[in-house]
Design an enzyme around this catalytic site. Structure first.
Site, PDB file in Angstrom:
ATOM      1  N   GLY A  40     -34.582  63.480 -51.246  1.00  0.00           N
ATOM      2  CA  GLY A  40     -33.553  62.874 -50.395  1.00  0.00           C
ATOM      3  C   GLY A  40     -32.978  63.984 -49.527  1.00  0.00           C
ATOM      4  O   GLY A  40     -32.636  65.056 -50.034  1.00  0.00           O
ATOM      5  N   GLY A  42     -30.154  64.435 -48.053  1.00  0.00           N
ATOM      6  CA  GLY A  42     -28.802  64.866 -48.401  1.00  0.00           C
ATOM      7  C   GLY A  42     -28.817  65.808 -49.590  1.00  0.00           C
ATOM      8  O   GLY A  42     -28.252  66.911 -49.546  1.00  0.00           O
ATOM      9  N   GLY A 197     -41.103  74.231 -36.057  1.00  0.00           N
ATOM     10  CA  GLY A 197     -42.030  74.602 -37.125  1.00  0.00           C
ATOM     11  C   GLY A 197     -42.323  76.100 -37.114  1.00  0.00           C
ATOM     12  O   GLY A 197     -41.404  76.922 -37.058  1.00  0.00           O
ATOM     13  N   GLY A 200     -40.487  78.592 -34.555  1.00  0.00           N
ATOM     14  CA  GLY A 200     -39.099  79.057 -34.602  1.00  0.00           C
ATOM     15  C   GLY A 200     -38.111  77.957 -34.275  1.00  0.00           C
ATOM     16  O   GLY A 200     -38.367  76.785 -34.547  1.00  0.00           O
ATOM     17  N   ASP A 228     -34.762  70.644 -44.234  1.00  0.00           N
ATOM     18  CA  ASP A 228     -33.491  70.498 -44.966  1.00  0.00           C
ATOM     19  C   ASP A 228     -32.875  71.862 -45.263  1.00  0.00           C
ATOM     20  O   ASP A 228     -31.667  72.060 -45.091  1.00  0.00           O
ATOM     21  CB  ASP A 228     -33.716  69.721 -46.267  1.00  0.00           C
ATOM     22  CG  ASP A 228     -34.062  68.273 -46.001  1.00  0.00           C
ATOM     23  OD1 ASP A 228     -33.614  67.734 -44.974  1.00  0.00           O
ATOM     24  OD2 ASP A 228     -34.790  67.677 -46.820  1.00  0.00           O
ATOM     25  N   ASN A 252     -34.091  80.476 -39.755  1.00  0.00           N
ATOM     26  CA  ASN A 252     -35.551  80.540 -39.724  1.00  0.00           C
ATOM     27  C   ASN A 252     -36.089  81.220 -40.980  1.00  0.00           C
ATOM     28  O   ASN A 252     -37.118  80.809 -41.536  1.00  0.00           O
ATOM     29  CB  ASN A 252     -36.043  81.321 -38.497  1.00  0.00           C
ATOM     30  CG  ASN A 252     -35.955  80.513 -37.218  1.00  0.00           C
ATOM     31  OD1 ASN A 252     -35.738  79.312 -37.251  1.00  0.00           O
ATOM     32  ND2 ASN A 252     -36.131  81.185 -36.093  1.00  0.00           N
TER      33      ASN A 252
HETATM   34  P1  ATP Z   1     -39.832  68.949 -42.602  1.00  0.00           P
HETATM   35  O1  ATP Z   1     -41.331  69.124 -42.706  1.00  0.00           O
HETATM   36  O2  ATP Z   1     -39.103  69.530 -43.755  1.00  0.00           O
HETATM   37  O3  ATP Z   1     -39.406  67.562 -42.220  1.00  0.00           O
HETATM   38  P2  ATP Z   1     -38.944  69.590 -39.943  1.00  0.00           P
HETATM   39  O4  ATP Z   1     -40.018  68.936 -39.142  1.00  0.00           O
HETATM   40  O5  ATP Z   1     -37.604  68.966 -39.981  1.00  0.00           O
HETATM   41  O6  ATP Z   1     -39.437  69.913 -41.402  1.00  0.00           O
HETATM   42  P3  ATP Z   1     -39.749  72.197 -38.976  1.00  0.00           P
HETATM   43  O7  ATP Z   1     -39.552  72.454 -37.529  1.00  0.00           O
HETATM   44  O8  ATP Z   1     -41.135  71.929 -39.444  1.00  0.00           O
HETATM   45  O9  ATP Z   1     -38.713  71.077 -39.416  1.00  0.00           O
HETATM   46  O10 ATP Z   1     -39.235  73.451 -39.820  1.00  0.00           O
HETATM   47  C1  ATP Z   1     -37.888  73.860 -39.849  1.00  0.00           C
HETATM   48  C2  ATP Z   1     -37.818  75.349 -39.751  1.00  0.00           C
HETATM   49  O11 ATP Z   1     -38.499  75.936 -40.882  1.00  0.00           O
HETATM   50  C3  ATP Z   1     -38.519  75.949 -38.521  1.00  0.00           C
HETATM   51  O12 ATP Z   1     -37.646  76.009 -37.417  1.00  0.00           O
HETATM   52  C4  ATP Z   1     -38.888  77.335 -39.022  1.00  0.00           C
HETATM   53  O13 ATP Z   1     -37.785  78.208 -38.932  1.00  0.00           O
HETATM   54  C5  ATP Z   1     -39.217  77.089 -40.487  1.00  0.00           C
HETATM   55  N1  ATP Z   1     -40.676  76.856 -40.641  1.00  0.00           N
HETATM   56  C6  ATP Z   1     -41.320  75.663 -40.706  1.00  0.00           C
HETATM   57  N2  ATP Z   1     -42.655  75.833 -40.820  1.00  0.00           N
HETATM   58  C7  ATP Z   1     -42.858  77.167 -40.829  1.00  0.00           C
HETATM   59  C8  ATP Z   1     -44.015  78.014 -40.938  1.00  0.00           C
HETATM   60  N3  ATP Z   1     -45.260  77.507 -41.054  1.00  0.00           N
HETATM   61  N4  ATP Z   1     -43.835  79.362 -40.917  1.00  0.00           N
HETATM   62  C9  ATP Z   1     -42.606  79.900 -40.805  1.00  0.00           C
HETATM   63  N5  ATP Z   1     -41.481  79.168 -40.710  1.00  0.00           N
HETATM   64  C10 ATP Z   1     -41.598  77.833 -40.715  1.00  0.00           C
END
Ligand code: ATP
Length: 279
Positions: A40, A42, A197, A200, A228, A252
């Site tokens: 979840g 939250g 992702g 950054g 999260d 990050n």
């Molecule tokens: P989730 O898969 O949890 O739903 P999301 O899509 O909300 O994630 P992402 O943008 O994938 O969010 O990731 C959030 C943050 O985590 C990124 O901005 C980055 O700082 C870090 N991050 C995610 N994937 C990676 C990676 N492969 N290597 C390094 N840092 C990562």
């Protein structure tokens, strides 16, 4: 860091069946392996914030069942104050997840108790930050927008159109790249964080980028929970008075730590550790 944070949001039991392949409609696939874990958005954000060292309480609801007890245990184990988590009449929120050998998945979410989260009898202080996500009702988010006296952060996930009063009131809205593309209304928000992702994340004002930080290199095991952990860390950093770019860098680093662990509620070091790791 010095941060008091209240997370208002969902608490789910994640029930995962790992099978050789995903069943087609009407089909049964045997030989599955079952696992239960806390989830979840939250609860994941509250657990991360507490482990990073923010004084964290959670407002949410669980059902009168064993999953509810287990989810509360997990939150308390992370150091979250659970006194304001209500026991609802509906069952504990559940995500039924099927994963195949290639990591492809199908997920059915049953909101259950999360639909009953309420602010009745809850008071907010001006010196605490509030962080919420969209796995509880939009009516509740609007109520928060009207009642929270201090810093108000919204993780607009999953991607749903936000009522205008929420966009106008929020001090910070956090989205991933996909959610950002789905929500043109964010152009007028006070401050938006967009995660990219492995590339950054950035802070935007009026559609203009005001800060950017490269991701911290990681060996990804599972991205579940990375967003999260990032939300918890960025809210903690910004409300502790860090410069925007430094807060992005630390968030990050926390996101990178989260992708290296399978759990949606991983262990974390204290926030300061990620900050000093940047120097
Ligand atoms: P989730 O898969 O949890 O739903 P999301 O899509 O909300 O994630 P992402 O943008 O994938 O969010 O990731 C959030 C943050 O985590 C990124 O901005 C980055 O700082 C870090 N991050 C995610 N994937 C990676 C990676 N492969 N290597 C390094 N840092 C990562």
């Amino acid at each position: 860091i010095d941060c008091s944070l209240t997370v208002v949001g969902s608490i789910n039991a994640d029930i995962t069946a790992t099978t050789s392949r995903l069943p087609a409609a009407g089909e049964t696939v045997g030989g599955g392996r079952l696992s239960r874990s806390p989830g979840g958005k939250g609860a994941n954000q509250a657990a991360a914030a507490a482990r990073l060292g923010a004084r964290t309480r959670m407002i949410g609801a669980v059902g009168p069942d064993s999953d509810g007890k287990a989810m509360l245990e997990a939150l308390r184990g992370a150091g979250v104050d659970t006194d304001d988590i209500a026991e609802a009449t509906a069952e504990t929120g559940t995500a039924l997840i099927m994963v195949d050998a290639h990591g492809e998945n199908q997920i059915a979410v049953c909101e259950g108790a999360n639909a009953e989260v309420s602010l009745d009898g809850i008071e907010f202080r001006a010196d605490e930050a509030v962080l919420t996500q969209l796995e509880v009702s939009l009516d509740l988010i609007v109520e928060l927008a009207n009642h929270v006296p201090g810093f108000f952060a919204v993780n607009a996930a999953p991607a749903l159109q936000l009522p205008a009063e929420v966009v106008d009131r929020a001090d910070l809205i956090i989205v991933n790249e996909y959610e950002y593309s789905q929500l043109p209304q964010l152009q007028t928000a006070k401050l938006v964080a967009v995660t990219y992702g492995a590339k950054g994340s950035a802070l935007l004002q009026g559609g203009e980028q005001i800060a950017f930080a490269e991701a911290v290199p990681a060996h990804p095991v599972s991205t579940v929970g990375a967003g999260d952990a990032y939300c918890a860390a960025l809210t903690t950093g910004l409300t502790s008075g860090l410069e925007p770019e430094r807060a992005l860098q630390a968030a990050n680093a926390v996101g990178a730590a989260a992708v290296e662990v399978a759990s949606a509620q991983p262990e974390f070091d204290r926030f300061e550790t990620y900050l000093s790791g940047l120097d």
